[in-house]
Design an enzyme around this catalytic site. Structure first.
Site, short mmCIF file in Angstrom:
data_model
loop_
_atom_site.label_atom_id
_atom_site.label_comp_id
_atom_site.label_asym_id
_atom_site.label_seq_id
_atom_site.Cartn_x
_atom_site.Cartn_y
_atom_site.Cartn_z
N GLU A 187 -13.71 15.09 31.73
CA GLU A 187 -13.36 13.70 31.44
C GLU A 187 -13.19 13.48 29.94
O GLU A 187 -14.08 13.80 29.15
CB GLU A 187 -14.45 12.77 31.96
N ASP A 230 -9.76 8.43 33.81
CA ASP A 230 -10.59 7.24 33.92
C ASP A 230 -9.82 6.06 33.34
O ASP A 230 -9.42 6.08 32.18
CB ASP A 230 -11.90 7.45 33.16
N PHE A 236 -10.75 3.12 32.46
CA PHE A 236 -11.41 2.41 31.36
C PHE A 236 -11.10 3.07 30.03
O PHE A 236 -10.63 2.42 29.08
CB PHE A 236 -12.92 2.39 31.60
N HIS A 237 -11.34 4.37 29.92
CA HIS A 237 -11.12 5.06 28.66
C HIS A 237 -9.63 5.08 28.29
O HIS A 237 -9.27 4.91 27.13
CB HIS A 237 -11.65 6.49 28.75
N GLU A 257 -15.99 3.43 39.40
CA GLU A 257 -17.07 3.55 38.43
C GLU A 257 -17.24 2.19 37.76
O GLU A 257 -16.39 1.76 36.99
CB GLU A 257 -16.78 4.62 37.38
#
Length: 285
Positions: A147, A180, A182-183, A241
């Site tokens: 990740e 991901d 969000f990132h 998540e």
């Protein structure tokens, strides 16, 4: 597509008191549960959890992290060795659980900064370390879902392009990447280009809103995410998540001080519906 829920919404420890969470995840309609694997010394507990998940018919993935004392890109060879061995031990625990993917930023120490970007030496150390870890992953039948994180959480891998290059350099079939939302929505100029960069390496997706609450309720460019995942032919796992206030130990790391949803069950239910609706609209199922 298979849909999952990360238990970090509720707990960072797989203990008996949390076992009923598996029933709740199954009851809500998830196919997969994502498990925090931070305790590396309790094989009997992992076997117990595996047995219960088998009984419920739940698939599983897992998450792992590394700290400063076991940093795979440390200038100290002894610390790098600790990081490699910790990642191998994490994989052993994942195998006991029956987890098919070990996801997370286990490429370097979470929250540790040098004040600059990665050096050539750090890159080489990271690649060499991950290749050895991937060889162990092959032995135990688990795939790595490396990740990349935003710049406020790490400096080693911050973009999809970084991740794709890392996988190419490691050059092992068990070393893959995860995406991901969000990132990526902090770091990427173009979400479609980021996902396309990972096309040959992508094995896992975290569905996470820009404020870490209910997916679909914030500012993530969800159409771009789902459209491009469909474009590259992605059809594996999507795991929610989200973080809140249930875990006091996580609050300093996630920087979440306020409640942004009704309750954890409502978030999970709404998130599952959101994922299924978007997949049905594009994948036709």
């Amino acid at each position: 597509m298979r849909f999952g829920m990360n238990l970090l919404m509720w707990t960072d420890t797989l203990n008996d008191a949390c076992l009923p969470l598996l029933d709740e995840v199954k009851e809500l309609g998830f196919d997969i549960v994502e498990l925090p694997v931070f305790d590396l010394d309790n094989d009997a507990n992992y076997r117990k959890w595996a047995k219960r998940m088998d009984e419920l018919g739940l698939g599983r993935t897992a998450t792992a992290i590394r700290g400063p004392e076991e940093n795979p890109i440390s200038p100290d060879p002894a610390v790098r060795r600790k990081g490699i061995e910790a990642n191998k031990r994490n994989l052993d625990c994942c195998a006991l659980l029956g987890a098919e993917i070990m996801a997370g930023p286990f490429h370097s120490a979470l929250g540790l900064f040098s004040g600059r970007g990665p050096t050539e030496d750090e890159w080489k150390w990271g690649v060499d370390a991950m290749r050895e870890v991937a060889e162990h992953a092959e032995k135990v039948g688990v795939t790595l879902g490396v990740e990349y994180l935003n710049r406020f959480e790490c400096y080693f891998l911050n973009t999809a392009a970084d991740g794709a290059r890392f996988c190419r350099d490691v050059n092992h079939p068990r070393c893959k990447m995860m995406f991901d939302t969000f990132h990526s929505h902090i770091e990427e100029k173009s979400i479609p280009e980021a996902i396309r960069a990972l096309k040959d390496h992508l094995v896992h997706v975290h569905i996470s809103e820009n404020d870490r609450s209910t997916p679909g309720s914030g500012n993530v460019r969800w159409d771009a995410v789902f459209d491009t995942l469909r474009e590259i032919g992605y059809d594996n796992t999507m795991v929610v998540e989200a973080f809140g206030l249930a875990l006091e130990k996580l609050i300093p790391a996630t920087k979440i001080w306020r409640r942004m949803y009704q309750n954890e069950r409502q978030l999970a239910s709404d998130a599952l519906r959101f994922m299924k609706e978007n997949v049905a609209r594009r994948w036709g199922r």
